[in-house]
Design a protein around this motif. Structure first.
Motif, PDB file in Angstrom:
ATOM      1  N   TYR A  23      -0.720   2.148  -8.570  1.00  0.00           N
ATOM      2  CA  TYR A  23       0.651   1.645  -8.515  1.00  0.00           C
ATOM      3  C   TYR A  23       1.558   2.629  -7.778  1.00  0.00           C
ATOM      4  N   ALA A  24       1.265   3.917  -7.918  1.00  0.00           N
ATOM      5  CA  ALA A  24       2.059   4.930  -7.206  1.00  0.00           C
ATOM      6  C   ALA A  24       1.910   4.748  -5.696  1.00  0.00           C
ATOM      7  N   ASP A  25       0.662   4.549  -5.253  1.00  0.00           N
ATOM      8  CA  ASP A  25       0.432   4.295  -3.825  1.00  0.00           C
ATOM      9  C   ASP A  25       1.185   3.056  -3.368  1.00  0.00           C
ATOM     10  N   MET A  26       1.127   2.015  -4.197  1.00  0.00           N
ATOM     11  CA  MET A  26       1.795   0.759  -3.870  1.00  0.00           C
ATOM     12  C   MET A  26       3.293   0.964  -3.679  1.00  0.00           C
ATOM     13  N   PHE A  27       3.921   1.656  -4.617  1.00  0.00           N
ATOM     14  CA  PHE A  27       5.371   1.886  -4.521  1.00  0.00           C
ATOM     15  C   PHE A  27       5.718   2.743  -3.312  1.00  0.00           C
ATOM     16  N   ILE A  28       4.921   3.750  -3.042  1.00  0.00           N
ATOM     17  CA  ILE A  28       5.182   4.619  -1.884  1.00  0.00           C
ATOM     18  C   ILE A  28       5.095   3.816  -0.590  1.00  0.00           C
ATOM     19  N   ILE A  29       4.034   3.007  -0.472  1.00  0.00           N
ATOM     20  CA  ILE A  29       3.846   2.188   0.738  1.00  0.00           C
ATOM     21  C   ILE A  29       5.014   1.234   0.929  1.00  0.00           C
ATOM     22  N   MET A  30       5.405   0.534  -0.131  1.00  0.00           N
ATOM     23  CA  MET A  30       6.457  -0.467   0.004  1.00  0.00           C
ATOM     24  C   MET A  30       7.826   0.157   0.225  1.00  0.00           C
ATOM     25  N   TRP A  70       6.171 -10.335   0.088  1.00  0.00           N
ATOM     26  CA  TRP A  70       5.067  -9.633  -0.578  1.00  0.00           C
ATOM     27  C   TRP A  70       4.898 -10.122  -2.016  1.00  0.00           C
ATOM     28  N   ILE A  71       6.001 -10.211  -2.746  1.00  0.00           N
ATOM     29  CA  ILE A  71       5.944 -10.633  -4.141  1.00  0.00           C
ATOM     30  C   ILE A  71       5.499 -12.090  -4.252  1.00  0.00           C
ATOM     31  N   VAL A  72       6.090 -12.961  -3.425  1.00  0.00           N
ATOM     32  CA  VAL A  72       5.752 -14.389  -3.477  1.00  0.00           C
ATOM     33  C   VAL A  72       4.289 -14.619  -3.127  1.00  0.00           C
ATOM     34  N   VAL A  73       3.816 -13.990  -2.044  1.00  0.00           N
ATOM     35  CA  VAL A  73       2.427 -14.166  -1.616  1.00  0.00           C
ATOM     36  C   VAL A  73       1.467 -13.686  -2.695  1.00  0.00           C
ATOM     37  N   CYS A  74       1.761 -12.534  -3.308  1.00  0.00           N
ATOM     38  CA  CYS A  74       0.878 -11.997  -4.351  1.00  0.00           C
ATOM     39  C   CYS A  74       0.818 -12.912  -5.566  1.00  0.00           C
ATOM     40  N   VAL A  75       1.967 -13.412  -6.006  1.00  0.00           N
ATOM     41  CA  VAL A  75       2.004 -14.293  -7.182  1.00  0.00           C
ATOM     42  C   VAL A  75       1.275 -15.603  -6.892  1.00  0.00           C
ATOM     43  N   ALA A  98       0.152  -4.637  -0.870  1.00  0.00           N
ATOM     44  CA  ALA A  98       0.969  -3.536  -0.332  1.00  0.00           C
ATOM     45  C   ALA A  98       0.263  -2.881   0.850  1.00  0.00           C
ATOM     46  N   TYR A  99      -1.045  -2.662   0.725  1.00  0.00           N
ATOM     47  CA  TYR A  99      -1.803  -2.040   1.819  1.00  0.00           C
ATOM     48  C   TYR A  99      -1.816  -2.903   3.073  1.00  0.00           C
ATOM     49  N   CYS A 100      -1.667  -4.212   2.912  1.00  0.00           N
ATOM     50  CA  CYS A 100      -1.632  -5.103   4.081  1.00  0.00           C
ATOM     51  C   CYS A 100      -0.428  -4.830   4.983  1.00  0.00           C
ATOM     52  N   GLY A 102       0.347  -2.015   6.101  1.00  0.00           N
ATOM     53  CA  GLY A 102       0.069  -0.808   6.877  1.00  0.00           C
ATOM     54  C   GLY A 102       0.456  -0.894   8.344  1.00  0.00           C
ATOM     55  N   PRO A 103       0.001  -1.936   9.076  1.00  0.00           N
ATOM     56  CA  PRO A 103       0.378  -2.021  10.500  1.00  0.00           C
ATOM     57  C   PRO A 103       1.882  -2.103  10.715  1.00  0.00           C
ATOM     58  N   LEU A 104       2.573  -2.862   9.864  1.00  0.00           N
ATOM     59  CA  LEU A 104       4.031  -2.984   9.999  1.00  0.00           C
ATOM     60  C   LEU A 104       4.712  -1.653   9.691  1.00  0.00           C
ATOM     61  N   MET A 105       4.222  -0.959   8.670  1.00  0.00           N
ATOM     62  CA  MET A 105       4.814   0.319   8.282  1.00  0.00           C
ATOM     63  C   MET A 105       4.638   1.368   9.380  1.00  0.00           C
ATOM     64  N   LEU A 106       3.462   1.378  10.014  1.00  0.00           N
ATOM     65  CA  LEU A 106       3.157   2.404  11.011  1.00  0.00           C
ATOM     66  C   LEU A 106       3.698   2.078  12.401  1.00  0.00           C
ATOM     67  N   LEU A 107       3.805   0.784  12.724  1.00  0.00           N
ATOM     68  CA  LEU A 107       4.097   0.402  14.109  1.00  0.00           C
ATOM     69  C   LEU A 107       5.478  -0.202  14.330  1.00  0.00           C
ATOM     70  N   SER A 108       6.159  -0.641  13.271  1.00  0.00           N
ATOM     71  CA  SER A 108       7.442  -1.336  13.454  1.00  0.00           C
ATOM     72  C   SER A 108       8.492  -0.462  14.128  1.00  0.00           C
ATOM     73  N   LEU A 109       8.625   0.780  13.685  1.00  0.00           N
ATOM     74  CA  LEU A 109       9.648   1.656  14.257  1.00  0.00           C
ATOM     75  C   LEU A 109       9.336   2.035  15.706  1.00  0.00           C
ATOM     76  N   PRO A 110       8.102   2.486  16.035  1.00  0.00           N
ATOM     77  CA  PRO A 110       7.795   2.739  17.451  1.00  0.00           C
ATOM     78  C   PRO A 110       7.975   1.492  18.311  1.00  0.00           C
ATOM     79  N   TYR A 111       7.633   0.343  17.741  1.00  0.00           N
ATOM     80  CA  TYR A 111       7.787  -0.928  18.446  1.00  0.00           C
ATOM     81  C   TYR A 111       9.265  -1.201  18.744  1.00  0.00           C
ATOM     82  N   ALA A 112      10.136  -0.931  17.774  1.00  0.00           N
ATOM     83  CA  ALA A 112      11.575  -1.136  17.973  1.00  0.00           C
ATOM     84  C   ALA A 112      12.140  -0.143  18.986  1.00  0.00           C
TER      85      ALA A 112
END
Length: 199
Positions: A23-30, A70-75, A98-100, A102-112
């Motif tokens: 859960y800690a990893d999940m919160f950090i990622i999100m 994220w919440i809706v898809v998971c539920v 949450a791990y899904c 990853g690409p958005l977290m790593l690439l969204s800012l460089p992409y922008a």
């Protein structure tokens, strides 16, 4: 996150069967994803924002858009996979979800930030890159469903489609309720104004 991106099949299976991830990893990622989402909106070039001022940006709405899907898809996925005899627990679904990101977290800012080096005539290249990032993210969602629930590829694809249908149904229901609530709120305001006028 990088392990999931490089080895999605094994990575998601490890979440379910070896209790990898927490859960800690999940919160950090999100939280990182939410921060990157807001920063990406502010980091995008003026011409790629269609000339819109940064004053019109609503950070809270950006955060809502980051977390709500994220919440809706998971539920919805957990509900569907419960019916389809999936092996994943809700813990596995929400951490894997949450791990899904990853690409958005790593690439969204460089992409922008890339928009500051591109002209408007090169927007086609920019759109293709954005599409590839989202396709990669959707592919991770499929691998998450397959790995976390122990489905074979065909059943995982069917559950993936059912999840999309479920999410669409939830979105439709939300807009119907939102529309009805807005109309009721407007009716109450108009009724109140009429009462004040009569008094």
């Amino acid at each position: 996150v990088t392990n999931i991106i490089r080895h999605p099949v094994d990575g998601f299976e490890e979440i379910r069967y070896e209790n990898k991830g927490s859960y800690a990893d999940m919160f950090i990622i999100m939280i990182l994803y939410a921060i990157v989402s807001v920063a990406s909106v502010y980091g995008e070039s003026f011409i790629y924002r269609d000339g819109a001022s940064l004053d019109t940006v609503n950070p809270l709405m950006t955060l809502l858009i980051a977390f709500l899907p994220w919440i809706v898809v998971c539920v919805v996925n957990y509900g569907v996979t419960t019916i389809m005899y999936g092996e994943g627990r809700f813990r596995d679904v929400i951490i894997g979800g949450a791990y899904c990101h990853g690409p958005l977290m790593l690439l969204s800012l460089p992409y922008a930030l890339l928009t500051h080096m591109l002209t408007l005539t090169e927007s086609g290249l920019y759109n293709i890159m954005g599409t590839l990032i989202y396709i990669f993210t959707v592919a991770l969602v499929y691998f998450c469903i397959k790995g976390v629930h122990g489905f074979h590829p065909v059943k995982a694809f069917i559950v993936f489609l059912l999840t999309l249908v479920g999410v669409a149904a939830v979105a439709l229901l939300f807009f119907i309720v939102y529309g009805l609530a807005a109309q009721m709120f407007d009716f109450i305001i108009q009724f109140g104004k009429e009462m004040i006028y009569l008094v």
